[in-house]
Write a protein that holds these residues in place. Structure first.
Motif, mmCIF file in Angstrom:
data_model
loop_
_atom_site.group_PDB
_atom_site.id
_atom_site.type_symbol
_atom_site.label_atom_id
_atom_site.label_comp_id
_atom_site.label_asym_id
_atom_site.label_seq_id
_atom_site.Cartn_x
_atom_site.Cartn_y
_atom_site.Cartn_z
ATOM 1 N N THR A 17 1.417 -4.234 12.242
ATOM 2 C CA THR A 17 1.407 -2.912 11.637
ATOM 3 C C THR A 17 0.076 -2.677 10.931
ATOM 4 O OG1 THR A 17 2.535 -3.855 9.717
ATOM 5 C CG2 THR A 17 3.892 -2.707 11.340
ATOM 6 N N ARG A 18 -0.290 -1.412 10.817
ATOM 7 C CA ARG A 18 -1.539 -1.055 10.146
ATOM 8 C C ARG A 18 -1.267 0.083 9.169
ATOM 9 N NH1 ARG A 18 -5.986 -0.059 14.228
ATOM 10 N NH2 ARG A 18 -4.782 1.807 14.735
ATOM 11 N N LEU A 19 -1.798 -0.075 7.965
ATOM 12 C CA LEU A 19 -1.634 0.930 6.929
ATOM 13 C C LEU A 19 -2.942 1.704 6.767
ATOM 14 C CD1 LEU A 19 0.040 2.097 4.527
ATOM 15 C CD2 LEU A 19 -1.039 0.344 3.111
ATOM 16 N N LYS A 20 -2.853 3.028 6.848
ATOM 17 C CA LYS A 20 -4.013 3.889 6.639
ATOM 18 C C LYS A 20 -3.738 4.807 5.457
ATOM 19 C CE LYS A 20 -5.883 4.054 11.365
ATOM 20 N NZ LYS A 20 -6.219 4.937 12.519
ATOM 21 N N VAL A 21 -4.755 4.976 4.614
ATOM 22 C CA VAL A 21 -4.647 5.882 3.470
ATOM 23 C C VAL A 21 -5.696 6.972 3.620
ATOM 24 C CG1 VAL A 21 -4.740 6.096 0.965
ATOM 25 C CG2 VAL A 21 -3.778 4.034 1.992
ATOM 26 N N PHE A 22 -5.232 8.239 3.506
ATOM 27 C CA PHE A 22 -6.091 9.396 3.690
ATOM 28 C C PHE A 22 -6.194 10.185 2.389
ATOM 29 C CE2 PHE A 22 -4.140 8.337 7.723
ATOM 30 C CZ PHE A 22 -5.187 8.424 8.628
ATOM 31 N N SER A 23 -7.308 10.898 2.239
ATOM 32 C CA SER A 23 -7.498 11.749 1.069
ATOM 33 C C SER A 23 -6.662 13.018 1.201
ATOM 34 C CB SER A 23 -8.980 12.115 0.940
ATOM 35 O OG SER A 23 -9.384 12.917 2.049
ATOM 36 N N LEU A 63 2.605 0.479 -2.488
ATOM 37 C CA LEU A 63 3.683 -0.499 -2.384
ATOM 38 C C LEU A 63 4.192 -0.507 -0.948
ATOM 39 C CD1 LEU A 63 5.749 0.496 -5.565
ATOM 40 C CD2 LEU A 63 3.738 -0.983 -5.433
ATOM 41 N N VAL A 64 4.504 -1.694 -0.418
ATOM 42 C CA VAL A 64 5.031 -1.786 0.940
ATOM 43 C C VAL A 64 6.264 -2.689 0.957
ATOM 44 C CG1 VAL A 64 2.811 -1.383 2.054
ATOM 45 C CG2 VAL A 64 3.507 -3.722 1.547
ATOM 46 N N THR A 65 7.165 -2.381 1.873
ATOM 47 C CA THR A 65 8.310 -3.252 2.095
ATOM 48 C C THR A 65 7.955 -4.260 3.180
ATOM 49 O OG1 THR A 65 9.274 -1.839 3.808
ATOM 50 C CG2 THR A 65 9.915 -1.391 1.529
ATOM 51 N N ASP A 66 8.467 -5.464 3.021
ATOM 52 C CA ASP A 66 8.309 -6.525 4.020
ATOM 53 C C ASP A 66 9.711 -6.826 4.539
ATOM 54 O OD1 ASP A 66 7.944 -8.836 5.477
ATOM 55 O OD2 ASP A 66 6.592 -9.766 4.035
ATOM 56 N N SER A 67 10.061 -6.207 5.665
ATOM 57 C CA SER A 67 11.437 -6.290 6.145
ATOM 58 C C SER A 67 11.790 -7.658 6.705
ATOM 59 C CB SER A 67 11.682 -5.214 7.214
ATOM 60 O OG SER A 67 10.766 -5.348 8.280
ATOM 61 N N LEU A 96 -0.109 -3.585 -3.085
ATOM 62 C CA LEU A 96 -1.440 -3.805 -2.525
ATOM 63 C C LEU A 96 -2.532 -3.286 -3.457
ATOM 64 C CD1 LEU A 96 -0.856 -2.798 1.213
ATOM 65 C CD2 LEU A 96 -0.445 -4.985 0.085
ATOM 66 N N GLY A 97 -2.141 -2.816 -4.654
ATOM 67 C CA GLY A 97 -3.112 -2.247 -5.571
ATOM 68 C C GLY A 97 -3.540 -0.863 -5.124
ATOM 69 N N LYS A 98 -4.726 -0.439 -5.549
ATOM 70 C CA LYS A 98 -5.227 0.892 -5.193
ATOM 71 C C LYS A 98 -6.094 0.883 -3.940
ATOM 72 C CE LYS A 98 -4.936 2.885 -9.799
ATOM 73 N NZ LYS A 98 -5.639 3.629 -10.882
ATOM 74 N N LEU A 99 -6.443 -0.298 -3.440
ATOM 75 C CA LEU A 99 -7.112 -0.492 -2.158
ATOM 76 C C LEU A 99 -8.583 -0.066 -2.112
ATOM 77 C CD1 LEU A 99 -4.409 0.481 0.511
ATOM 78 C CD2 LEU A 99 -5.019 -1.777 -0.314
ATOM 79 N N GLN A 100 -9.110 0.559 -3.163
ATOM 80 C CA GLN A 100 -10.510 0.972 -3.091
ATOM 81 C C GLN A 100 -11.447 -0.214 -2.876
ATOM 82 O OE1 GLN A 100 -8.328 2.057 -5.309
ATOM 83 N NE2 GLN A 100 -8.773 4.128 -6.028
ATOM 84 N N ASP A 101 -11.167 -1.309 -3.547
ATOM 85 C CA ASP A 101 -12.001 -2.501 -3.436
ATOM 86 C C ASP A 101 -11.324 -3.580 -2.587
ATOM 87 O OD1 ASP A 101 -13.921 -1.375 -5.176
ATOM 88 O OD2 ASP A 101 -12.648 -1.918 -6.880
ATOM 89 N N GLY A 102 -10.441 -3.162 -1.707
ATOM 90 C CA GLY A 102 -9.698 -4.117 -0.892
ATOM 91 C C GLY A 102 -8.336 -4.386 -1.506
ATOM 92 N N THR A 148 0.206 -8.608 -4.312
ATOM 93 C CA THR A 148 1.043 -9.086 -5.415
ATOM 94 C C THR A 148 2.512 -8.872 -5.078
ATOM 95 O OG1 THR A 148 -0.677 -8.424 -6.981
ATOM 96 C CG2 THR A 148 1.500 -8.913 -7.888
ATOM 97 N N PRO A 149 3.331 -9.929 -5.075
ATOM 98 C CA PRO A 149 4.766 -9.747 -4.827
ATOM 99 C C PRO A 149 5.445 -9.133 -6.037
ATOM 100 C CG PRO A 149 4.284 -12.045 -5.302
ATOM 101 C CD PRO A 149 2.964 -11.344 -5.257
ATOM 102 N N LEU A 150 6.271 -8.121 -5.815
ATOM 103 C CA LEU A 150 6.989 -7.463 -6.901
ATOM 104 C C LEU A 150 8.451 -7.869 -6.952
ATOM 105 C CD1 LEU A 150 5.591 -3.819 -6.697
ATOM 106 C CD2 LEU A 150 4.839 -5.689 -8.182
ATOM 107 N N VAL A 151 9.094 -7.898 -5.793
ATOM 108 C CA VAL A 151 10.519 -8.229 -5.720
ATOM 109 C C VAL A 151 10.744 -9.175 -4.559
ATOM 110 C CG1 VAL A 151 12.850 -7.350 -5.348
ATOM 111 C CG2 VAL A 151 11.242 -6.027 -6.727
#
Length: 416
Positions: free
Chosen positions: A307-313, A349-353, A361-367, A371-374
């Motif tokens: 899977t690939r996550l893309k973030v757009f403005s 935040l992403v789910t790992d099914s 994944l943080g804010k992703l600006q700097d990569g 961090t696991p949350l649950v």
């Protein structure tokens, strides 16, 4: 004997961690979430002919009173109540663990800091504070959203009425969306979103449409223009719709006049995506996140999920992207991202099914900063909402809604 689902993540766990996994995954009924108990008749574990295990009370509740048959909530096999049998091995295992904990100075438990990974990173102190639903109330749920300040939780599932509304405490408030293709009916609902003015928006992959309702279930509008197979849906702060089309490989932007029930604008904002499914809109930055499901022609898809996550403005310019393979390099675990959301600070935040976890994944600006949350009490999370320092998670593994908070008091279970 088969308990659905089985224990996970035992390879690198400590003995205490393994014991805890046994208690959570084997010694509680995955329909009502209650612990098995040989001393209470209704809580005794019973083998179904298919091999799965439920408590006696749930078998009684799910079975037909005259035919004395039920459909297994996990494998759908038709089972006869008269063919069930007492699961002695789980009673013996429970007795053994009880004896061990009564003599040990350090009984098995989950660490206060959450799930520890081999990387040395631990999750934040989020604990399960409530769980509700279960088989019958929800059937194979796929989408979740929350109605504004009221906290009303909206879920779409494969039940007779596809849309279910719950109070924040888990009480069923309303349900609508009869199966069908007529106005106000749903064929194959996949995802749900809510608008700032309180409308419920459902993607219907069976009818290739987006359908809009009031929170009471009154049909407002059906949008079918240009869709090949709409999948994920989100709304921005203005109430505009963001809809992924898994077959067309497109993210659509739809503006609606909810008062008059008409479409004002409908166009493709992003094209050439690969099987986009989950979508989320950040209410802080107005960025949009889209989850692509990439194909690998050289391997069976069930073996190599990518899977690939893309973030757009806000104006749909690509800001950054990452994929499951890159994230795997940051952790010892192979991630299988499915759902996506933003928290109040704009973190992704992403789910790992596959692993039954929620990651930040943080804010992703700097990569990405992984961090696991649950990691507790989740089986197959497919959707989540971040609200008021809580995570509201849809777990299709046991057909339930689970609420995690920073409070230390755990184990509250609400059955709708």
């Amino acid at each position: 004997m088969a308990v659905s689902p089985g224990p996970r993540r035992c390879g690198s766990m400590s003995p205490d961690g393994i014991l805890t996994e046994i208690q959570v995954n084997l010694l509680e009924c995955k329909v009502c979430f209650e612990k098995f108990c040989r001393q209470q008749r209704d809580r005794r574990p019973q083998n179904l002919p298919c091999g799965h295990v439920l408590c006696l009370e749930c078998i009684t509740a799910l079975s037909h009173p005259l035919l004395r048959k039920l459909e297994c909530p996990f494998c759908r096999q038709l089972c006869s109540v008269d063919s069930t049998s007492h699961c002695q091995v789980l009673c013996d295992l429970q007795e053994l663990l009880f004896s061990w904990s009564s003599t040990s100075s350090a009984p098995p438990h989950r660490a206060k800091g959450g799930l520890s990974l081999a990387t040395g990173v631990t999750s934040s102190a989020l604990h399960l504070s409530a769980a509700f639903g279960g088989w019958g109330t929800l059937i194979n749920p796929t989408g979740i959203a929350v109605l504004g300040s009221s906290g009303t939780i909206v879920v779409v599932h494969d039940g007779e009425k596809s849309v279910v509304l719950f109070s924040p405490q888990g009480r069923k408030l309303n349900c609508f969306g009869q199966r069908g293709q007529a106005s106000g009916e749903l064929c194959y609902p996949v995802d749900v979103a809510v608008t700032p003015c309180g409308h419920v928006v459902v993607t219907d992959a069976g009818d290739n449409a987006v359908k809009i309702f009031t929170s009471r279930g009154n049909h407002v509008l059906t949008v079918k223009d240009s869709f090949q197979m709409p999948w994920g849906v989100a709304t921005d702060s203005c109430g505009h719709l963001l809809v992924t089309d898994v077959q067309a490989g497109t993210l659509f932007h739809v503006k609606v006049d909810y008062t008059r029930g008409v479409t004002l604008e409908h166009h493709a904002s992003i094209s050439e995506l690969q099987h986009p499914k989950a979508v989320a809109c950040c209410q802080v930055t107005r960025n949009t996140a889209v989850m692509e499901h990439l194909t690998d022609d050289t391997h069976p898809p069930e073996r190599h999920r990518h899977t690939r996550l893309k973030v757009f403005s806000q104006d749909f310019r690509l800001l950054y992207q990452t994929d499951s393979f890159s994230l795997t390099l940051l952790s010892t675990a192979r991630l299988n991202m499915s759902g996506v959301a933003f928290d109040a600070d704009g973190h992704v935040l992403v789910t790992d099914s596959e692993r039954g976890m929620i990651w930040s994944l943080g804010k992703l600006q700097d990569g990405p900063v992984l961090t696991p949350l649950v990691g507790d009490h989740l089986i197959r999370p497919v959707g989540l909402v971040s609200l008021n320092n809580m995570l509201i998670i849809l777990d299709s593994g046991d057909h339930a809604v689970k609420i995690y908070s920073a409070k230390s008091d755990t184990g509250s279970t609400i059955q709708a």
